[in-house]
Scaffold this active site. Structure first.
Site: not given
Length: 533
Positions: A173, A199, A270, A304, A402
């Site tokens: 998303w 998404d 990924e 990311c 994260e």
């Protein structure tokens, strides 16, 4: 202390303070392009800026998803025979259409993801660059390759590349337009058909690009989009795909990989990151501080390759921290459909909860908040201030997990080797950033970092925008690469063909095997000295 960030007012005359009637009509039309929706319960999406409903999306079930694969497989047989030069022309026309109609996509990305408009433009740029790269270079990359045969003049050898078939793409998303382009377009360029599951939250952006691809000449059914819940259509996506591409969290990626492995199907993943930035003692502090703002807070940190850890040499740490804090506090927060805001909203309530939890946990365990640290419901339901902390210790979730939000921890160091060791001390290895006065020195440090991409005097955009470079993660940040030559060839099967003339590659009648082996040994020694061997 917690700062007060400037607020960009909502745009007047809009529905829900987000988007006008034409864009909502457009969104409704795009929903009709998705496969399925006859049996499964629809899904409702909401605008992050306001929490108001933006679309009611049809949801595919297992049978409808498998039907989409059958249609894609039929289309793929014809698409694979289309000359690569013709496939390239489709991508080049798509490049032009994306740039021409970018305002539509900017509205949709902001509507769905809650980004500032400049961050949404990054998606336009990435999409156009990917379309142009594979629109220009696919034929060269996929062309048959000659190889030196076993016996000069007598063995003709070469390599062909064939498409995998139907590629399944599961998109996230956070970058709905750019990551769709980076995964789908090279798969199509290689002669595959694609079945994509975006998404639900950001499906309209993928549907917009899909519509433009068909306008550019992509055959009907070559790219199928199915909207659905993973629990309903996940089995079909895995079982029907000849190759699977996934972008998302590391835990989900591991579970997916274990299932795909049972079919011996190729895949690329990924996954997560805890990306470091190292500021060397000779770095330009003002430039490094400005770069850190972009590296940490673009798309509200929901990127990311976003930086979540900064290591600054002790000799400039105070100066850097002061400049970084001041530039962060100057960011304007807002949800208008213009370029006035420097940072937008988080995308979901789950992300807001995760970010708040990480910051609160770090504060409870002794960390100091230099700026930010609070949600901003006065602006919108999912806004959170860009946040800088120091003193985050190993016991805090923020230290190693994260966060995927606008939060960064700053640390000092006295020795560059220590900074490199701290940067590498993570199970992740997606992206890193190095700031140095000398490009040569920065390159040397970058080469010692265990990350799939490293940017010198930039946060992430230099590698992200250089489409000819491979992009992906080391360690638990993923498997495989997107972009560049690898991003195209991963969607192909390599086939070796050799034509032998004039002599058998076994002893002829009357020649003893031992004598044959000696002759071949002498020949191999001689061949070693020839160019290309």
């Amino acid at each position: 202390m917690t700062s007060t960030f400037p607020v960009k007012a909502q745009q007047p005359g809009t529905i829900g303070g987000v988007v006008g009637a034409p864009a909502l009509v457009r969104a409704t039309a795009l929903c009709a392009r998705a496969s399925g929706g006859r049996n499964a319960e629809p899904a409702e999406t909401r605008a992050p800026f306001t929490g108001l409903t933006t679309a009611v999306l049809p949801q595919a079930d297992d049978a409808e998803t498998r039907a989409a694969f059958r249609a894609a497989r039929t289309a793929q047989r014809s698409w694979a025979t289309t000359p690569v030069a013709d496939r390239q022309r489709v991508l080049l026309r798509l490049h032009e259409l994306v740039l021409r109609h970018q305002d539509e996509a900017l509205d949709l990305v902001q509507l769905e993801a809650g980004k500032a408009r400049l961050d949404a433009f990054d998606e336009i740029s990435a999409t156009a660059l990917v379309a142009a790269y594979y629109g220009k270079h696919s034929a060269r990359i996929l062309a048959p390759k000659r190889a030196a045969g076993l016996l000069p003049l007598l063995t003709k050898a070469g390599e062909l590349r064939h498409p995998k078939g139907v590629v399944g793409i599961i998109s996230p998303w956070n970058y709905p337009l750019a990551l769709t382009a980076m995964d789908v377009l090279p798969a199509l360029a290689a002669g595959n058909a694609v079945v994509q599951k975006p998404d639900n939250q950001t499906a309209l952006s993928a549907l917009w690009l899909h519509e433009l691809a068909e306008q550019a000449g992509l055959p009907l059914d070559a790219w199928q989009i199915v909207l659905g819940r993973g629990s309903d259509i996940g089995d079909a996506l895995i079982e029907e795909s000849d190759y699977v591409g996934f972008t998302g969290s590391t835990p989900t990626g591991k579970r997916l990989a274990s299932r795909i492995a049972g079919r011996l199907t190729g895949f690329s993943l990924e996954l997560g990151g805890k990306n470091p930035m190292i500021v060397l003692p000779d770095a330009d502090v003002a430039k490094a501080a400005a770069g850190a703002v972009t590296a940490c807070f673009s798309s509200a940190g929901q990127l990311c390759v976003s930086v979540e850890r900064i290591y600054v040499h002790d000799s400039i740490r105070d100066e850097f921290t002061k400049a970084f804090t001041a530039k962060t506090e100057a960011l304007r927060l807002g949800g208008a459909l213009d370029y006035g805001a420097g940072m937008g909203s988080l995308t979901s309530a789950a992300q807001l909860a995760a970010v708040s939890s990480h910051v609160d946990d770090a504060k409870a365990k002794g960390a100091t908040v230099l700026t930010g640290g609070s949600a901003r419901p006065d602006i919108g339901p999912l806004f959170y201030e860009p946040t800088i902390l120091t003193g985050v210790g190993p016991g805090a979730k923020l230290f190693a997990e994260e966060t995927f939000g606008p939060v960064v921890s700053v640390y000092g160091y006295s020795d560059v080797d220590d900074a490199i060791a701290m940067a590498n001390d993570t199970p992740f290895g997606l992206n890193a950033s190095v700031w140095a006065g000398s490009g040569k020195h920065g390159w040397e440090v970058a080469a010692r970092l265990k990350a799939g991409t490293v940017n010198v005097n930039e946060g992430y955009a230099a590698t992200f925008g250089t489409v000819g470079l491979p992009m992906g993660g080391m360690k638990e940040s993923g498997v495989g690469r997107r972009n560049g030559v690898e991003g195209l060839l991963k969607y192909t099967e390599a086939q070796a063909i050799a034509v032998q003339r004039g002599i058998r590659l076994r002893p002829v009648r009357g020649v003893p095997p031992r004598l044959w082996a000696r002759a071949m040994t002498a020949g191999m020694k001689a061949l070693r000295r020839l160019p290309g061997r």
